[in-house]
Design a protein around this motif. Structure first.
Motif, PDB file in Angstrom:
ATOM      1  N   VAL A 151     117.184  18.118  37.636  1.00 19.32           N
ATOM      2  CA  VAL A 151     118.083  18.783  38.585  1.00 19.32           C
ATOM      3  C   VAL A 151     117.588  18.466  39.993  1.00 19.32           C
ATOM      4  N   HIS A 152     118.472  17.928  40.832  1.00 16.85           N
ATOM      5  CA  HIS A 152     118.131  17.573  42.205  1.00 16.85           C
ATOM      6  C   HIS A 152     119.014  18.349  43.173  1.00 16.85           C
ATOM      7  N   ILE A 153     118.426  18.749  44.282  1.00 15.44           N
ATOM      8  CA  ILE A 153     119.165  19.461  45.335  1.00 15.44           C
ATOM      9  C   ILE A 153     118.960  18.705  46.642  1.00 15.44           C
ATOM     10  N   VAL A 154     120.039  18.155  47.196  1.00 15.75           N
ATOM     11  CA  VAL A 154     119.979  17.399  48.446  1.00 15.75           C
ATOM     12  C   VAL A 154     120.459  18.292  49.584  1.00 15.75           C
ATOM     13  N   MET A 155     119.675  18.338  50.661  1.00 19.15           N
ATOM     14  CA  MET A 155     120.002  19.179  51.822  1.00 19.15           C
ATOM     15  C   MET A 155     119.933  18.319  53.085  1.00 19.15           C
ATOM     16  N   ASN A 156     121.007  17.584  53.336  1.00 18.16           N
ATOM     17  CA  ASN A 156     121.032  16.660  54.472  1.00 18.16           C
ATOM     18  C   ASN A 156     121.730  17.302  55.677  1.00 18.16           C
ATOM     19  N   LEU A 157     120.990  18.176  56.329  1.00 16.33           N
ATOM     20  CA  LEU A 157     121.398  18.746  57.614  1.00 16.33           C
ATOM     21  C   LEU A 157     120.127  18.826  58.452  1.00 16.33           C
ATOM     22  N   PRO A 158     119.674  17.681  58.993  1.00 21.83           N
ATOM     23  CA  PRO A 158     118.327  17.603  59.577  1.00 21.83           C
ATOM     24  C   PRO A 158     118.026  18.642  60.643  1.00 21.83           C
ATOM     25  N   ALA A 159     119.032  19.063  61.388  1.00 23.38           N
ATOM     26  CA  ALA A 159     118.776  20.009  62.470  1.00 23.38           C
ATOM     27  C   ALA A 159     118.440  21.404  61.963  1.00 23.38           C
ATOM     28  N   LYS A 160     118.903  21.757  60.751  1.00 23.77           N
ATOM     29  CA  LYS A 160     118.735  23.140  60.304  1.00 23.77           C
ATOM     30  C   LYS A 160     118.381  23.297  58.833  1.00 23.77           C
ATOM     31  N   HIS A 169     115.359  17.684  47.997  1.00 23.19           N
ATOM     32  CA  HIS A 169     115.236  16.634  49.005  1.00 23.19           C
ATOM     33  C   HIS A 169     115.809  17.226  50.296  1.00 23.19           C
ATOM     34  N   CYS A 170     114.925  17.652  51.185  1.00 23.42           N
ATOM     35  CA  CYS A 170     115.347  18.370  52.394  1.00 23.42           C
ATOM     36  C   CYS A 170     115.064  17.516  53.631  1.00 23.42           C
ATOM     37  N   TYR A 171     116.073  17.347  54.476  1.00 25.82           N
ATOM     38  CA  TYR A 171     115.958  16.474  55.654  1.00 25.82           C
ATOM     39  C   TYR A 171     115.666  17.289  56.910  1.00 25.82           C
ATOM     40  N   SER A 172     114.928  16.648  57.814  1.00 26.13           N
ATOM     41  CA  SER A 172     114.585  17.324  59.065  1.00 26.13           C
ATOM     42  C   SER A 172     114.249  16.299  60.140  1.00 26.13           C
ATOM     43  N   PHE A 173     114.370  16.718  61.388  1.00 29.40           N
ATOM     44  CA  PHE A 173     113.906  15.931  62.523  1.00 29.40           C
ATOM     45  C   PHE A 173     112.512  16.413  62.917  1.00 29.40           C
ATOM     46  N   ALA A 212      99.936  19.599  49.208  1.00 33.00           N
ATOM     47  CA  ALA A 212      99.405  18.900  48.038  1.00 33.00           C
ATOM     48  C   ALA A 212     100.476  18.585  46.995  1.00 33.00           C
ATOM     49  N   CYS A 213     101.674  19.100  47.149  1.00 27.55           N
ATOM     50  CA  CYS A 213     102.667  18.930  46.079  1.00 27.55           C
ATOM     51  C   CYS A 213     104.029  18.511  46.625  1.00 27.55           C
ATOM     52  N   SER A 214     104.036  17.738  47.710  1.00 26.15           N
ATOM     53  CA  SER A 214     105.294  17.226  48.245  1.00 26.15           C
ATOM     54  C   SER A 214     105.072  15.819  48.770  1.00 26.15           C
ATOM     55  N   SER A 215     106.138  15.085  48.911  1.00 28.72           N
ATOM     56  CA  SER A 215     106.083  13.766  49.532  1.00 28.72           C
ATOM     57  C   SER A 215     107.069  13.750  50.691  1.00 28.72           C
ATOM     58  N   VAL A 216     106.748  12.982  51.721  1.00 33.46           N
ATOM     59  CA  VAL A 216     107.614  12.891  52.895  1.00 33.46           C
ATOM     60  C   VAL A 216     107.989  11.432  53.111  1.00 33.46           C
ATOM     61  N   HIS A 217     109.285  11.186  53.204  1.00 34.85           N
ATOM     62  CA  HIS A 217     109.800   9.834  53.400  1.00 34.85           C
ATOM     63  C   HIS A 217     110.379   9.711  54.807  1.00 34.85           C
ATOM     64  N   LEU A 218     109.950   8.683  55.537  1.00 32.18           N
ATOM     65  CA  LEU A 218     110.511   8.425  56.864  1.00 32.18           C
ATOM     66  C   LEU A 218     111.862   7.740  56.702  1.00 32.18           C
ATOM     67  N   VAL A 219     112.912   8.399  57.143  1.00 37.09           N
ATOM     68  CA  VAL A 219     114.268   7.867  56.982  1.00 37.09           C
ATOM     69  C   VAL A 219     114.583   6.873  58.087  1.00 37.09           C
ATOM     70  N   ARG A 220     114.430   7.290  59.334  1.00 35.35           N
ATOM     71  CA  ARG A 220     114.696   6.385  60.453  1.00 35.35           C
ATOM     72  C   ARG A 220     114.214   7.007  61.750  1.00 35.35           C
ATOM     73  N   CYS A 271     112.560  13.014  55.196  1.00 39.26           N
ATOM     74  CA  CYS A 271     113.010  13.742  54.003  1.00 39.26           C
ATOM     75  C   CYS A 271     111.772  14.211  53.239  1.00 39.26           C
ATOM     76  N   ILE A 272     111.637  15.530  53.079  1.00 41.12           N
ATOM     77  CA  ILE A 272     110.540  16.083  52.288  1.00 41.12           C
ATOM     78  C   ILE A 272     111.057  16.402  50.898  1.00 41.12           C
ATOM     79  N   THR A 273     110.325  15.954  49.878  1.00 39.30           N
ATOM     80  CA  THR A 273     110.727  16.128  48.483  1.00 39.30           C
ATOM     81  C   THR A 273     109.665  16.924  47.733  1.00 39.30           C
ATOM     82  N   PHE A 274     110.101  17.944  46.988  1.00 38.09           N
ATOM     83  CA  PHE A 274     109.166  18.778  46.227  1.00 38.09           C
ATOM     84  C   PHE A 274     109.924  19.543  45.147  1.00 38.09           C
TER      85      PHE A 274
END
Length: 532
Positions: free
Chosen positions: A381-390, A416-420, A444-452, A462-465
């Motif tokens: 089960v994946h939850i995507v939250m692409n609203l980087p400002a909030k 998968h939560c996005y942020s600036f 210790a239990c998340s990964s962070v991906h640089l989007v742009r 994008c932080i994933t956990f």
């Protein structure tokens, strides 16, 4: 005169090409001053169309006599705010090689280095004085004299019985023969940034002009339309993205005002009104990255779905998708695009606030997905939250979201939560802010991906956990914040240098005297959230 064809998106207008005989004392590229004092019969830029002038042997040119602005627009266009295409006429002198027309194809393979590669200029033209010959345009920055040919090139010329004698040609460039970046660099104030890039959204060029470029905005918009096939409208963002509906006010700089557009991304088609919804073509790679993380049968909750760039590709992988967006226009076009891409039977669509979506449809579905039969479930089960400002603020909706006994950690939803971030360490910054909202440490239990990179010193990440069971479920044995405090207090007492649990002397801390020690040590030494 002959025609030079301008491919690769430039207008196929005529380039007037002329040649003349010049004394060997003249340089290949005359200075601006010499052009002013020469008589009309000698000035390279002035010729009568019915004159038949012969070309001369190329004079030797010193390296320091090269003109770096040879293919730049005329200097008098500087400061232009209203586009005048006729002001971009310019005559340049370039070297040419005369060859028999039947050997041109064979020769061009060997002259790739030496041939002119200027976009929009045909490299081979007819010789106006000899129907059986052709003239090969050469690079004026590489070819100065007969000695400019390399050994292999000379060998080929000799085999084909071609004289290496270089001649020079005078050619008139017009607006259609300059690239957009060259035009804008010539027009805008010297030393200031030039806008040559933009986001393409169907037929729309979306620019984000800076303050010093605003006086030239209409010219910039028209240049973008002229130089990019298929672009019929140029717009500029005039305010920040509205956090409620994720759209922004825009000004049409040039072209048509039609904002209804169609785009193709990762083999999927999307239609929408660009002035009323959020769409960013620079997120194409990120949409693909998340899609690749899901396998057939997985479940996706898209909290801020927009017009469907996450939901539709995932649904095509035979996943179950729940997609939501608060913007009524996004909701409308999400429905439309699901039908357009034939996934409307696999996507359930909602028009709710993000928090209401999480605490309503998402909660109900998770109660079923993570219920007593969840042990038999093999999908994720994946939850995507692409609203980087909030989006990080919405993580609080997961606190005590579910009732009942926690499921096993490997079945917990992946967020998968996005942020600036403008922090010097953006990854750590995002982890800390997300952890603060949830009340735990995610380091210790998340990964962070640089989007742009969004702007100077501003990154999109994008932080994933996995959502910890202690967060997701109600009525856990110990308050999570309290447990976190105990972990920090007792860390140095419980672990020795090898990471093994020491014998704990509870009398050191009155706080611990009433605890069930066996259960406490179990809670204390397990991670609050599991790795993905």
């Amino acid at each position: 005169m002959r025609i030079l064809w301008r491919p690769f998106g430039f207008s196929r207008r005529l380039l007037t090409v002329k040649r003349c005989r010049v004394p060997e004392s003249e340089s290949l590229i005359p200075t601006a001053g010499s052009l002013l004092i020469q008589k009309p019969s000698r000035a390279p830029g002035i010729f009568l169309l019915d004159q038949r002038k012969r070309f001369s042997t190329m004079p030797e040119i010193e390296t320091n006599q090269r003109d770096p602005e040879l293919f730049s627009p005329p200097s008098d266009v500087r400061g232009m705010t209203k586009l005048d295409r006729t002001a971009f006429r310019k005559t340049v002198t370039i070297p040419v090689l005369k060859v028999r027309k039947e050997i041109v194809n064979k020769l061009m393979q060997s002259l790739k280095r030496a041939a002119l590669k200027r976009p929009g200029i045909k490299r081979v033209i007819e010789d106006p004085e000899d129907e059986g010959s052709r003239l090969i345009m050469l690079d004026p920055y590489k070819m100065f004299t007969d000695d400019s040919f390399e050994k292999g090139e000379l060998s080929t010329l000799k085999q084909l019985n071609v004289s290496p004698q270089i001649s020079r040609y005078n050619m008139e460039l017009t607006y259609e023969n300059f690239k957009s970046e060259e035009i804008l660099r010539a027009v805008l104030p010297e030393g200031q940034d030039v806008t040559s890039g933009f986001s393409r959204v169907g037929h729309i060029a979306h620019l984000n002009l800076r303050d010093h470029q605003l006086p030239f905005k209409h010219l910039i918009g028209q240049v973008m339309i002229d130089k990019n096939p298929g672009i019929t409208s140029a717009v500029n963002k005039i305010n920040n993205i509205d956090n409620t509906y994720r759209n922004f006010q825009m000004e049409v700089l040039a072209g048509e005002e039609n904002m209804m557009t169609k785009v193709r991304e990762n083999n999927y088609t999307y239609e929408f009104d660009f002035s009323k919804v959020y769409w960013n073509p620079r997120l194409s790679t990120e949409h693909s990255r998340i899609t690749q993380l899901l396998k057939p049968g997985d479940v996706l909750f898209d909290v801020f779905a927009g017009v469907g760039p996450f939901a539709i590709p995932v649904a095509k992988k035979n996943c179950t998708v729940f997609a939501n967006d608060l913007n009524p226009e996004s909701y409308k076009w999400l429905l439309h695009n699901c039908k357009l891409n034939k996934v409307d039977q696999k996507v359930k669509i909602f028009n709710l606030d993000g928090e209401d979506f999480l605490q309503g449809p998402v909660r109900e579905e998770l109660m079923q997905q993570l219920g007593p039969l969840s042990k038999e479930r093999k999908h994720s089960v994946h939850i995507v939250m692409n609203l980087p400002a909030k989006a990080i603020e919405f993580l609080s909706a997961f606190k005590s979201l579910l009732d009942g006994q926690p499921c096993s950690s490997e079945l917990l939803p992946i967020v998968h939560c996005y942020s600036f971030s403008k922090d010097a360490n953006p990854a750590k910054d995002v982890q800390e802010r997300a952890g603060t909202v949830l009340g735990i440490s995610l380091e210790a239990c998340s990964s962070v991906h640089l989007v742009r990179n969004v702007a100077p010193n501003k990154e999109m990440l994008c932080i994933t956990f996995r959502i910890p069971a202690a967060i997701l479920y109600k009525n856990q044995t110990l308050n999570l914040g309290f447990l976190g405090l105990l972990q920090r207090i007792t860390k140095i007492h419980l672990l020795n240098a090898r990471g093994q649990i020491k014998t704990f002397k509870k009398k050191k801390h009155k706080l611990f005297q009433s605890l069930n020690w066996k259960y406490f040590l179990h809670l204390l030494t397990r991670p609050l959230c599991s790795e993905i």
